[in-house]
Design a protein around this motif. Structure first.
Motif, PDB file in Angstrom:
ATOM      1  N   ASP A  51     -39.529 -31.513 -16.866  1.00  0.00           N
ATOM      2  CA  ASP A  51     -40.551 -31.508 -17.317  1.00  0.00           C
ATOM      3  C   ASP A  51     -42.216 -31.573 -15.891  1.00  0.00           C
ATOM      4  OD1 ASP A  51     -40.100 -31.920 -19.363  1.00  0.00           O
ATOM      5  OD2 ASP A  51     -40.279 -33.976 -19.989  1.00  0.00           O
ATOM      6  N   LEU A  52     -41.248 -32.132 -14.713  1.00  0.00           N
ATOM      7  CA  LEU A  52     -42.385 -31.966 -13.763  1.00  0.00           C
ATOM      8  C   LEU A  52     -41.996 -30.012 -12.808  1.00  0.00           C
ATOM      9  CD1 LEU A  52     -40.619 -34.582 -11.932  1.00  0.00           C
ATOM     10  CD2 LEU A  52     -42.992 -34.232 -12.314  1.00  0.00           C
ATOM     11  N   ILE A  53     -41.858 -29.172 -13.538  1.00  0.00           N
ATOM     12  CA  ILE A  53     -41.276 -27.972 -12.754  1.00  0.00           C
ATOM     13  C   ILE A  53     -43.381 -27.285 -12.801  1.00  0.00           C
ATOM     14  CG2 ILE A  53     -40.572 -25.755 -12.246  1.00  0.00           C
ATOM     15  CD1 ILE A  53     -38.451 -27.675 -11.945  1.00  0.00           C
ATOM     16  N   PRO A  54     -43.375 -27.227 -14.377  1.00  0.00           N
ATOM     17  CA  PRO A  54     -44.520 -26.617 -15.348  1.00  0.00           C
ATOM     18  C   PRO A  54     -45.746 -27.252 -14.155  1.00  0.00           C
ATOM     19  CG  PRO A  54     -43.226 -27.066 -17.065  1.00  0.00           C
ATOM     20  CD  PRO A  54     -42.712 -28.394 -15.895  1.00  0.00           C
ATOM     21  N   ASN A  55     -45.597 -28.506 -14.104  1.00  0.00           N
ATOM     22  CA  ASN A  55     -47.197 -28.863 -13.411  1.00  0.00           C
ATOM     23  C   ASN A  55     -47.061 -28.740 -11.972  1.00  0.00           C
ATOM     24  OD1 ASN A  55     -47.908 -30.149 -15.177  1.00  0.00           O
ATOM     25  ND2 ASN A  55     -46.697 -32.249 -15.395  1.00  0.00           N
ATOM     26  N   ARG A  78     -36.023 -22.447 -14.800  1.00  0.00           N
ATOM     27  CA  ARG A  78     -36.151 -23.527 -15.481  1.00  0.00           C
ATOM     28  C   ARG A  78     -35.707 -23.999 -17.152  1.00  0.00           C
ATOM     29  NH1 ARG A  78     -39.889 -25.988 -19.470  1.00  0.00           N
ATOM     30  NH2 ARG A  78     -39.927 -27.261 -19.281  1.00  0.00           N
ATOM     31  N   ASN A  79     -36.332 -22.373 -17.371  1.00  0.00           N
ATOM     32  CA  ASN A  79     -36.213 -22.017 -19.070  1.00  0.00           C
ATOM     33  C   ASN A  79     -34.307 -22.143 -18.446  1.00  0.00           C
ATOM     34  OD1 ASN A  79     -39.404 -22.525 -19.059  1.00  0.00           O
ATOM     35  ND2 ASN A  79     -39.483 -20.235 -19.364  1.00  0.00           N
ATOM     36  N   GLN A  80     -34.093 -21.117 -17.971  1.00  0.00           N
ATOM     37  CA  GLN A  80     -32.522 -21.066 -18.734  1.00  0.00           C
ATOM     38  C   GLN A  80     -31.918 -22.620 -18.514  1.00  0.00           C
ATOM     39  OE1 GLN A  80     -31.297 -17.752 -15.319  1.00  0.00           O
ATOM     40  NE2 GLN A  80     -32.571 -16.206 -16.866  1.00  0.00           N
ATOM     41  N   ALA A  81     -32.192 -23.412 -17.333  1.00  0.00           N
ATOM     42  CA  ALA A  81     -32.223 -24.890 -16.789  1.00  0.00           C
ATOM     43  C   ALA A  81     -32.071 -25.471 -18.234  1.00  0.00           C
ATOM     44  CB  ALA A  81     -32.808 -25.299 -15.831  1.00  0.00           C
TER      45      ALA A  81
END
Length: 198
Positions: A51-55, A78-81
Motif C-alpha cells: 500500500d505504501l509503494i504507489p504513494n 509491486r503488482n507481481q508481489a
C-alpha cells in the motif's frame, strides 16, 4: 488370567495406538495452525508495504521524470508481489505458492533498492517531507516483515520437524498433512531492509 491378557492385547494395544494417533494428529493440527497464523502476520505487513509503494512512486514521479523505467519497474514488481501475496494467502500450506511469493518480494525489494539509489541524484526529492515520511514508513514496515518472516520460518521449522519425526510421519502422510515452505529471500540485498538516507 489368560483371558485377561487376551483382553488387554485385544483392546488395550489398539486403544493405546488410537490415543497416540489422536495426540499426534492434534499436535500436527496445532503446529499447522501456528505457521498459518504466522503467515497471516507476514500477509498483514506485506499488504502495508504494498500500500505504501504507489504513494512512494507518485511522489517520486514529481521529481524523477527522467527515471520512468525505474518507476515502472517498481510498479510492475509491486503488482507481481501483490498477485503472489493473494495466491499464497489463499493457502499458506501450498509450498510452491509461498516460494513464488518469496521470489516476487525479492524482486520488489531489488526494484525498491534501485529506486532509492537513483533518488540520491535528486536533492529536491530527498528534501520532500512526504517522500521522507513514506520512506521511513517503508523502512519500518520492512523491519516488521523481516520479524514476521522469522516467526513464520520458526513455526514452519517446528511443524516440519514434528511432521517428519517417526511415527508422526506415518500419520501425517496418511492424513494429508503437506510440507510447508520457508519464506526465504534468494538475493542477498533482499535480505536487508532498503537503506533510506535523507
Amino acid at each position: 488370567m489368560e483371558s485377561w491378557i487376551s483382553t488387554v492385547i485385544t483392546w488395550g494395544i489398539p486403544a493405546v495406538i488410537l490415543i497416540v494417533g489422536v495426540v499426534i494428529y492434534n499436535r500436527l493440527v496445532a503446529l499447522r495452525n501456528r505457521f498459518k497464523n504466522a503467515f497471516s502476520q507476514i500477509d498483514v505487513q506485506l499488504q502495508r508495504r504494498h500500500d505504501l509503494i504507489p504513494n512512494l512512486v507518485e511522489t517520486a514521479k514529481k521529481y524523477m521524470a527522467h527515471e520512468r523505467e525505474t518507476l515502472e519497474n517498481v510498479t510492475s514488481a509491486r503488482n507481481q508481489a501483490v498477485a503472489a501475496q493473494k495466491t499464497a494467502a489463499a493457502d499458506p500450506t501450498n509450498g510452491p505458492m509461498v516460494d513464488m511469493l518469496s521470489k516476487a518480494e525479492g524482486m520488489l525489494t531489488g526494484a525498491l533498492g534501485r529506486l532509492f539509489a537513483v533518488s540520491e541524484a535528486y536533492p529536491d526529492l530527498k528534501a520532500d517531507g512526504t517522500m521522507r515520511d513514506l520512506m521511513e514508513s517503508l523502512e519500518t514496515t520492512e523491519n516488521k516483515v523481516a520479524f514476521s518472516r522469522q516467526a513464520y520460518n520458526d513455526a514452519v521449522m517446528n511443524y516440519q520437524t514434528y511432521k517428519e519425526s517417526f511415527p508422526n510421519n506415518l500419520l501425517a502422510g496418511v492424513t494429508g498433512f503437506k510440507d510447508a515452505a520457508l519464506f526465504e529471500l534468494e538475493n542477498p540485498e533482499a535480505r536487508e531492509a532498503p537503506k533510506v538516507q535523507f
